[in-house]
Design an enzyme around this catalytic site. Structure first.
Site, short mmCIF file in Angstrom:
data_model
loop_
_atom_site.label_atom_id
_atom_site.label_comp_id
_atom_site.label_asym_id
_atom_site.label_seq_id
_atom_site.Cartn_x
_atom_site.Cartn_y
_atom_site.Cartn_z
N LYS A 99 0.87 -1.19 0.00
CA LYS A 99 0.00 0.00 0.00
C LYS A 99 0.90 1.23 0.00
O LYS A 99 1.10 1.91 1.01
CB LYS A 99 -0.95 -0.04 1.21
CG LYS A 99 -2.22 0.78 0.99
CD LYS A 99 -3.31 0.34 1.92
CE LYS A 99 -4.52 1.25 1.91
NZ LYS A 99 -5.12 1.55 0.63
N GLU B 133 -7.98 -4.85 -10.11
CA GLU B 133 -8.78 -4.27 -9.03
C GLU B 133 -9.21 -2.87 -9.45
O GLU B 133 -8.99 -2.47 -10.60
CB GLU B 133 -7.97 -4.24 -7.73
CG GLU B 133 -6.68 -3.44 -7.83
CD GLU B 133 -5.85 -3.46 -6.55
OE1 GLU B 133 -6.38 -3.74 -5.47
OE2 GLU B 133 -4.65 -3.16 -6.66
N LEU C 287 -3.96 -5.26 -4.16
CA LEU C 287 -3.86 -5.07 -2.71
C LEU C 287 -4.79 -6.09 -2.03
O LEU C 287 -5.92 -6.29 -2.48
CB LEU C 287 -4.31 -3.65 -2.36
CG LEU C 287 -4.14 -3.31 -0.89
CD1 LEU C 287 -2.67 -3.04 -0.58
CD2 LEU C 287 -4.97 -2.11 -0.50
N1 PDD Z 1 -7.77 2.16 -0.65
N2 PDD Z 1 -7.12 -1.77 -3.80
C1 PDD Z 1 -6.54 -0.55 -3.76
C2 PDD Z 1 -5.60 -0.17 -4.85
C3 PDD Z 1 -6.84 0.33 -2.71
O1 PDD Z 1 -6.23 1.53 -2.66
C4 PDD Z 1 -7.77 -0.07 -1.70
C5 PDD Z 1 -8.13 0.83 -0.54
C6 PDD Z 1 -8.36 -1.34 -1.80
C7 PDD Z 1 -9.31 -1.85 -0.76
O2 PDD Z 1 -8.66 -2.11 0.45
P1 PDD Z 1 -9.41 -2.01 1.86
O3 PDD Z 1 -10.62 -2.87 1.78
O4 PDD Z 1 -8.41 -2.50 2.82
O5 PDD Z 1 -9.77 -0.55 2.07
C8 PDD Z 1 -7.99 -2.16 -2.85
C9 PDD Z 1 -8.00 3.11 0.41
C10 PDD Z 1 -9.36 3.12 0.96
C11 PDD Z 1 -7.50 4.47 -0.05
O6 PDD Z 1 -6.51 4.50 -0.74
O7 PDD Z 1 -8.10 5.48 0.33
#
Ligand code: PDD
Length: 281
Positions: free
Chosen positions: A145, A177, A201
Protein backbone atom coordinates in the site's frame (compact mmCIF):
# COMPACT_ATOMS: atom_id res chain seq x y z
CA UNK A 1 -12.88 17.26 15.83
CA UNK A 2 -10.56 16.35 12.93
CA UNK A 3 -6.96 16.07 14.11
CA UNK A 4 -3.48 15.52 12.80
CA UNK A 5 -0.45 13.78 14.27
CA UNK A 6 3.18 13.74 13.25
CA UNK A 7 6.13 12.10 14.97
CA UNK A 8 4.82 12.23 18.53
CA UNK A 9 2.88 15.52 18.30
CA UNK A 10 -0.81 16.22 17.82
CA UNK A 11 -1.40 19.23 15.58
CA UNK A 12 -4.33 21.01 13.93
CA UNK A 13 -5.02 19.52 10.51
CA UNK A 14 -4.17 22.71 8.65
CA UNK A 15 -0.80 23.23 10.33
CA UNK A 16 2.12 23.00 7.91
CA UNK A 17 4.23 20.55 9.82
CA UNK A 18 6.08 18.68 7.08
CA UNK A 19 9.58 19.83 6.15
CA UNK A 20 10.27 20.14 2.42
CA UNK A 21 12.84 17.39 2.44
CA UNK A 22 10.48 14.70 3.62
CA UNK A 23 10.83 11.53 1.55
CA UNK A 24 7.07 11.09 1.34
CA UNK A 25 6.94 14.38 -0.57
CA UNK A 26 10.01 13.99 -2.69
CA UNK A 27 9.94 10.30 -3.57
CA UNK A 28 6.55 9.00 -2.47
CA UNK A 29 8.84 6.84 -0.33
CA UNK A 30 6.32 5.48 2.11
CA UNK A 31 3.23 3.45 2.83
CA UNK A 32 -0.18 4.01 4.37
CA UNK A 33 -3.39 2.55 5.74
CA UNK A 34 -6.95 3.83 5.86
CA UNK A 35 -8.90 2.46 8.81
CA UNK A 36 -12.63 2.84 9.33
CA UNK A 37 -13.90 3.60 12.82
CA UNK A 38 -17.46 2.82 13.86
CA UNK A 39 -18.73 4.21 17.13
CA UNK A 40 -15.18 4.86 18.33
CA UNK A 41 -14.01 1.33 17.47
CA UNK A 42 -11.61 0.66 14.59
CA UNK A 43 -12.80 -2.07 12.19
CA UNK A 44 -10.32 -4.94 11.68
CA UNK A 45 -7.46 -2.88 13.12
CA UNK A 46 -5.19 -5.90 13.54
CA UNK A 47 -5.53 -6.83 9.88
CA UNK A 48 -4.76 -3.23 8.86
CA UNK A 49 -1.67 -3.12 11.06
CA UNK A 50 -0.44 -6.49 9.81
CA UNK A 51 -0.78 -5.20 6.24
CA UNK A 52 1.03 -2.00 7.24
CA UNK A 53 4.00 -4.04 8.47
CA UNK A 54 3.90 -6.19 5.31
CA UNK A 55 3.95 -3.04 3.15
CA UNK A 56 6.80 -1.67 5.27
CA UNK A 57 8.81 -4.85 4.76
CA UNK A 58 7.99 -4.67 1.04
CA UNK A 59 9.85 -1.36 0.77
CA UNK A 60 12.52 -2.19 3.38
CA UNK A 61 11.32 0.40 5.89
CA UNK A 62 13.02 0.12 9.26
CA UNK A 63 9.93 0.07 11.45
CA UNK A 64 10.91 -0.41 15.09
CA UNK A 65 7.44 0.04 16.55
CA UNK A 66 5.39 -3.07 17.30
CA UNK A 67 1.83 -3.70 16.16
CA UNK A 68 0.84 -3.15 19.80
CA UNK A 69 2.39 0.32 19.77
CA UNK A 70 0.61 1.22 16.53
CA UNK A 71 -2.65 -0.08 17.99
CA UNK A 72 -2.26 2.19 21.04
CA UNK A 73 -1.36 5.15 18.84
CA UNK A 74 -4.39 4.69 16.59
CA UNK A 75 -6.73 4.25 19.56
CA UNK A 76 -5.23 7.27 21.30
CA UNK A 77 -5.77 9.43 18.20
CA UNK A 78 -9.37 8.25 17.85
CA UNK A 79 -10.03 9.07 21.50
CA UNK A 80 -8.40 12.50 21.15
CA UNK A 81 -10.53 13.32 18.10
CA UNK A 82 -13.71 12.52 20.03
CA UNK A 83 -15.16 11.31 16.72
CA UNK A 84 -17.38 8.23 16.74
CA UNK A 85 -17.62 7.50 13.01
CA UNK A 86 -14.40 8.48 11.37
CA UNK A 87 -11.47 7.40 9.23
CA UNK A 88 -7.88 7.16 10.37
CA UNK A 89 -5.23 7.76 7.72
CA UNK A 90 -1.91 6.37 8.96
CA UNK A 91 1.25 7.01 6.95
CA UNK A 92 4.88 6.00 7.39
CA UNK A 93 7.70 7.41 5.29
CA UNK A 94 11.44 6.80 5.22
CA UNK A 95 11.89 10.10 7.06
CA UNK A 96 13.37 13.55 6.62
CA UNK A 97 16.75 13.92 4.98
CA UNK A 98 18.58 15.84 2.22
CA UNK A 99 17.31 14.56 -1.13
CA UNK A 100 19.25 11.49 -2.24
CA UNK A 101 17.92 8.32 -3.83
CA UNK A 102 19.81 6.13 -1.36
CA UNK A 103 18.16 5.26 1.97
CA UNK A 104 19.06 7.83 4.66
CA UNK A 105 20.03 6.79 8.16
CA UNK A 106 17.25 8.73 9.89
CA UNK A 107 14.13 7.73 11.83
CA UNK A 108 10.97 6.97 9.89
CA UNK A 109 8.16 9.57 9.96
CA UNK A 110 4.80 8.47 11.32
CA UNK A 111 1.82 10.68 10.64
CA UNK A 112 -1.91 10.36 11.00
CA UNK A 113 -5.14 12.19 10.41
CA UNK A 114 -8.48 11.39 12.00
CA UNK A 115 -11.46 12.85 10.14
CA UNK A 116 -15.21 12.29 10.01
CA UNK A 117 -16.39 9.75 7.46
CA UNK A 118 -17.67 11.21 4.21
CA UNK A 119 -20.69 8.95 3.70
CA UNK A 120 -21.29 7.32 0.34
CA UNK A 121 -24.02 9.15 -1.59
CA UNK A 122 -27.39 7.63 -0.77
CA UNK A 123 -28.29 7.38 -4.46
CA UNK A 124 -25.18 5.27 -5.14
CA UNK A 125 -25.97 2.98 -2.23
CA UNK A 126 -29.52 2.54 -3.49
CA UNK A 127 -29.16 2.60 -7.27
CA UNK A 128 -25.55 1.56 -7.78
CA UNK A 129 -22.68 3.30 -9.53
CA UNK A 130 -21.05 3.39 -12.96
CA UNK A 131 -17.43 2.48 -13.69
CA UNK A 132 -15.04 2.51 -16.62
CA UNK A 133 -12.46 -0.05 -17.67
CA UNK A 134 -8.94 1.40 -17.63
CA UNK A 135 -5.50 -0.03 -18.35
CA UNK A 136 -3.66 -0.92 -15.12
CA UNK A 137 -0.57 1.24 -15.50
CA UNK A 138 0.86 0.62 -12.04
CA UNK A 139 4.07 -1.07 -10.96
CA UNK A 140 4.73 -4.75 -10.22
CA UNK A 141 4.19 -4.65 -6.43
CA UNK A 142 0.61 -3.56 -5.95
CA UNK A 143 0.31 -5.71 -2.80
CA UNK A 144 2.25 -2.87 -1.10
CA UNK A 145 0.00 0.00 0.00
CA UNK A 146 2.49 2.52 -1.34
CA UNK A 147 2.14 6.29 -1.37
CA UNK A 148 2.85 6.24 -5.12
CA UNK A 149 -0.71 6.60 -6.33
CA UNK A 150 -0.25 8.58 -9.54
CA UNK A 151 -1.58 5.90 -11.93
CA UNK A 152 -4.52 5.37 -9.55
CA UNK A 153 -5.19 9.12 -9.36
CA UNK A 154 -5.05 9.52 -13.16
CA UNK A 155 -7.37 6.57 -13.81
CA UNK A 156 -9.80 7.73 -11.12
CA UNK A 157 -9.89 11.26 -12.54
CA UNK A 158 -10.59 9.83 -16.01
CA UNK A 159 -13.51 7.88 -14.50
CA UNK A 160 -14.79 11.03 -12.80
CA UNK A 161 -14.57 13.05 -16.02
CA UNK A 162 -16.71 10.39 -17.69
CA UNK A 163 -19.30 10.69 -14.91
CA UNK A 164 -18.20 7.43 -13.27
CA UNK A 165 -17.44 6.45 -9.68
CA UNK A 166 -14.49 4.11 -10.18
CA UNK A 167 -12.04 2.85 -12.80
CA UNK A 168 -11.76 -0.94 -12.93
CA UNK A 169 -8.19 -1.75 -13.92
CA UNK A 170 -7.16 -4.44 -16.40
CA UNK A 171 -3.79 -5.98 -17.23
CA UNK A 172 -4.26 -7.36 -20.73
CA UNK A 173 -7.80 -8.73 -20.69
CA UNK A 174 -7.85 -9.58 -16.99
CA UNK A 175 -9.34 -7.49 -14.21
CA UNK A 176 -6.96 -6.68 -11.37
CA UNK A 177 -8.78 -4.27 -9.03
CA UNK A 178 -10.17 -0.73 -8.84
CA UNK A 179 -8.08 2.41 -8.30
CA UNK A 180 -8.94 2.20 -4.60
CA UNK A 181 -11.07 -0.92 -4.34
CA UNK A 182 -11.21 -4.66 -4.94
CA UNK A 183 -13.58 -5.99 -7.60
CA UNK A 184 -16.09 -8.84 -7.37
CA UNK A 185 -18.47 -10.38 -9.90
CA UNK A 186 -21.44 -12.69 -9.30
CA UNK A 187 -22.35 -15.35 -11.86
CA UNK A 188 -25.04 -17.99 -11.34
CA UNK A 189 -25.05 -17.56 -7.58
CA UNK A 190 -21.26 -17.73 -7.16
CA UNK A 191 -19.03 -14.83 -6.19
CA UNK A 192 -15.69 -14.41 -7.95
CA UNK A 193 -12.80 -12.15 -7.04
CA UNK A 194 -9.26 -11.75 -8.34
CA UNK A 195 -6.86 -14.00 -6.40
CA UNK A 196 -4.20 -12.40 -4.22
CA UNK A 197 -0.91 -11.76 -5.98
CA UNK A 198 1.55 -8.91 -6.42
CA UNK A 199 -0.98 -7.38 -8.84
CA UNK A 200 -3.55 -6.38 -6.24
CA UNK A 201 -3.86 -5.07 -2.71
CA UNK A 202 -5.12 -7.62 -0.19
CA UNK A 203 -8.13 -5.51 0.80
CA UNK A 204 -9.38 -5.72 4.35
CA UNK A 205 -12.98 -5.32 3.15
CA UNK A 206 -12.27 -8.11 0.62
CA UNK A 207 -11.34 -10.26 3.63
CA UNK A 208 -14.57 -9.27 5.40
CA UNK A 209 -16.57 -10.15 2.26
CA UNK A 210 -14.95 -13.60 2.15
CA UNK A 211 -16.07 -14.11 5.75
CA UNK A 212 -19.57 -12.79 4.91
CA UNK A 213 -19.86 -15.27 2.02
CA UNK A 214 -19.04 -18.15 4.37
CA UNK A 215 -21.61 -16.97 6.91
CA UNK A 216 -24.40 -16.68 4.34
CA UNK A 217 -23.34 -19.93 2.59
CA UNK A 218 -22.47 -18.32 -0.73
CA UNK A 219 -19.57 -19.84 -2.61
CA UNK A 220 -16.67 -17.43 -3.18
CA UNK A 221 -14.03 -18.36 -5.73
CA UNK A 222 -10.71 -16.54 -5.93
CA UNK A 223 -10.15 -16.81 -9.66
CA UNK A 224 -9.03 -14.32 -12.27
CA UNK A 225 -11.74 -13.07 -14.64
CA UNK A 226 -11.64 -11.04 -17.83
CA UNK A 227 -13.40 -7.78 -18.59
CA UNK A 228 -15.72 -9.75 -20.94
CA UNK A 229 -16.69 -11.98 -18.02
CA UNK A 230 -17.30 -8.86 -15.97
CA UNK A 231 -19.59 -7.43 -18.67
CA UNK A 232 -21.54 -10.70 -18.70
CA UNK A 233 -21.80 -11.02 -14.92
CA UNK A 234 -25.14 -10.99 -13.14
CA UNK A 235 -23.74 -8.53 -10.59
CA UNK A 236 -20.57 -6.51 -10.07
CA UNK A 237 -19.51 -4.83 -6.85
CA UNK A 238 -16.41 -3.15 -5.45
CA UNK A 239 -15.18 -2.95 -1.88
CA UNK A 240 -13.04 -0.72 0.26
CA UNK A 241 -12.75 0.61 3.78
CA UNK A 242 -14.43 3.95 3.18
CA UNK A 243 -17.33 2.89 0.92
CA UNK A 244 -17.69 -0.71 2.17
CA UNK A 245 -19.59 -2.46 -0.67
CA UNK A 246 -20.65 -0.47 -3.74
CA UNK A 247 -22.86 -2.03 -6.42
CA UNK A 248 -21.59 -1.36 -9.95
CA UNK A 249 -24.50 -1.37 -12.38
CA UNK A 250 -22.91 0.08 -15.52
CA UNK A 251 -19.42 -0.38 -16.96
CA UNK A 252 -18.21 1.55 -20.02
CA UNK A 253 -21.85 2.45 -20.64
CA UNK A 254 -22.99 -1.20 -20.66
CA UNK A 255 -25.64 -2.25 -18.16
CA UNK A 256 -24.62 -5.07 -15.81
CA UNK A 257 -27.31 -7.69 -15.09
CA UNK A 258 -30.66 -5.94 -14.70
CA UNK A 259 -29.03 -2.59 -14.00
CA UNK A 260 -29.88 -2.57 -10.30
CA UNK A 261 -27.89 -3.49 -7.18
CA UNK A 262 -28.04 -7.30 -7.14
CA UNK A 263 -29.42 -9.72 -4.58
CA UNK A 264 -25.97 -11.09 -3.61
CA UNK A 265 -24.42 -7.64 -3.40
CA UNK A 266 -27.18 -6.54 -1.00
CA UNK A 267 -27.01 -9.74 1.02
CA UNK A 268 -23.26 -9.33 1.52
CA UNK A 269 -23.65 -5.62 2.31
CA UNK A 270 -26.19 -6.46 5.02
CA UNK A 271 -23.89 -9.13 6.45
CA UNK A 272 -21.06 -6.59 6.59
CA UNK A 273 -23.38 -4.20 8.42
CA UNK A 274 -23.98 -6.96 10.96
CA UNK A 275 -20.22 -7.31 11.58
CA UNK A 276 -20.15 -3.55 12.13
CA UNK A 277 -23.13 -3.69 14.50
CA UNK A 278 -21.40 -6.48 16.47
CA UNK A 279 -18.33 -4.26 16.74
CA UNK A 280 -20.44 -1.40 18.11
CA UNK A 281 -21.76 -3.45 21.03
N1 PDD B 1 -7.77 2.16 -0.65
N2 PDD B 1 -7.12 -1.77 -3.80
C1 PDD B 1 -6.54 -0.55 -3.76
C2 PDD B 1 -5.60 -0.17 -4.85
C3 PDD B 1 -6.84 0.33 -2.71
O1 PDD B 1 -6.23 1.53 -2.66
C4 PDD B 1 -7.77 -0.07 -1.70
C5 PDD B 1 -8.13 0.83 -0.54
C6 PDD B 1 -8.36 -1.34 -1.80
C7 PDD B 1 -9.31 -1.85 -0.76
O2 PDD B 1 -8.66 -2.11 0.45
P1 PDD B 1 -9.41 -2.01 1.86
O3 PDD B 1 -10.62 -2.87 1.78
O4 PDD B 1 -8.41 -2.50 2.82
O5 PDD B 1 -9.77 -0.55 2.07
C8 PDD B 1 -7.99 -2.16 -2.85
C9 PDD B 1 -8.00 3.11 0.41
C10 PDD B 1 -9.36 3.12 0.96
C11 PDD B 1 -7.50 4.47 -0.05
O6 PDD B 1 -6.51 4.50 -0.74
O7 PDD B 1 -8.10 5.48 0.33
Amino acid sequence: MSIGYINGKYIPLNERAIPLEERGYQFGDGIYEVIRVYNGKPFMLNEHLERLIKSGNGIKLKIQQSIEEFRSLVNEAIAKSGLADCCVYLQITRGISARNHLFPDVPISISMTVKPVVPLQKSIREKGAAAIIHEDERWANCYIKSLNLLPNVLARQTAFEKGCFEAILVRGAMVTEGTSSNVFIVKQGKVYTTPLSRNILAGITRMAVKKSCKEVSVEIIEQAFSKEELFQADEVFITNTTSEIVPIVKVDGQIIGNGLPGEYTLKLYHKLQQFVADLKE
